[in-house]
Write a protein that holds these residues in place. Structure first.
Motif, PDB file in Angstrom:
ATOM      1  N   ARG A   1       0.720  -1.114  -0.076  1.00  0.00           N
ATOM      2  CA  ARG A   1       0.152  -0.120   0.075  1.00  0.00           C
ATOM      3  C   ARG A   1       0.804   1.257  -0.130  1.00  0.00           C
ATOM      4  N   GLU A   2       2.173   1.096   0.619  1.00  0.00           N
ATOM      5  CA  GLU A   2       2.872   2.557   0.809  1.00  0.00           C
ATOM      6  C   GLU A   2       3.726   2.902  -0.615  1.00  0.00           C
ATOM      7  N   LEU A   3       3.798   1.216  -1.251  1.00  0.00           N
ATOM      8  CA  LEU A   3       4.680   1.335  -2.309  1.00  0.00           C
ATOM      9  C   LEU A   3       3.932   1.728  -3.908  1.00  0.00           C
ATOM     10  N   LEU A   4       2.586   1.565  -3.838  1.00  0.00           N
ATOM     11  CA  LEU A   4       2.020   1.631  -5.155  1.00  0.00           C
ATOM     12  C   LEU A   4       1.881   3.074  -5.466  1.00  0.00           C
ATOM     13  N   THR A   5       1.851   3.607  -6.657  1.00  0.00           N
ATOM     14  CA  THR A   5       1.533   4.821  -7.275  1.00  0.00           C
ATOM     15  C   THR A   5      -0.199   4.802  -7.054  1.00  0.00           C
TER      16      THR A   5
END
Length: 213
Positions: A155-159
């Motif tokens: 969730r933190e890494l997605l655009t």
């Protein structure tokens, strides 16, 4: 004569089934989604948590565009496990998995390896920038507490327009990958989510054609 001239010819994607693994019908929605992103100008890096022997990573690698980075993360060995339950899962379900097997398989189809993070998936946020990934495939540990942590990390890494594919969430043999009743959804609020053999969901998402069984 250059080294490239003497290199062994690469296998083509139609021989992907020669690689051991269950990634069969799954690759069709993956290919559709990743092609759809490219054709609509969606840019970003690619990520896979849990690689087994590399079948899905080989498929994903065909969709890397210039300037994009593909990162894979796996324990590859029970000795790298963060706890005893994960070590047991690795020994029981993946006794023949090694990093060498993964890399050898990948190099049969591609000249270059993805960025390989050998270790628990909890470490991936230290190797991948926040809000950088347009696509992430979660298929690491199937123990509930790890799956929950992997979803939180991705969730933190997605655009904003990123897509996450969740493996085995409908498999009775993988109860840790299924969201228990009453739990709030962990789907990224601003992104989209999908799963192998399922449709892509989210704001403005188009339905993914269901592959033939």
């Amino acid at each position: 004569m250059t080294a490239q001239d003497t290199a062994s010819p690469l296998l083509t994607s139609d021989r992907l089934d020669e690689v051991e693994g269950g990634f069969a019908a799954d690759r069709f929605p993956f290919d559709w989604l990743l092609t759809h992103q490219r054709e609509h100008g969606v840019r970003g890096d690619l990520l896979e948590l849990g690689v087994y022997k590399g079948k899905s990573a080989i498929s994903i690698s065909y969709h890397i565009s210039e300037g994009e980075r593909f990162t894979v993360c796996d324990l590859f060995d029970a000795d790298e496990a963060p706890d005893s339950s994960t070590a047991t899962e690795t020994r029981v379900y993946y006794p023949t998995l090694t990093r060498r097997v993964f890399e050898t398989n990948h190099l049969r189809f591609h000249r270059r390896l993805p960025t390989v993070v050998q270790g628990p998936s909890s470490e991936v946020t230290g190797h991948v920038a926040a809000r950088s990934c347009r696509f992430a495939h979660i298929d690491a540990s199937h123990l509930y507490h790890h799956v929950r942590a992997d979803i939180a990390a991705v969730r933190e890494l997605l655009t904003e327009d990123g897509v996450v594919a969740l493996d085995d969430f409908r498999s009775p043999a993988r109860p840790g990958s299924r969201r228990p009743p009453g739990r709030p959804s962990s789907r990224p609020a601003s992104g989209r989510s999908c799963s192998p053999r399922a449709s892509c969901t989210g704001p403005g998402a188009r339905r993914t054609p269901s592959p033939a069984a």
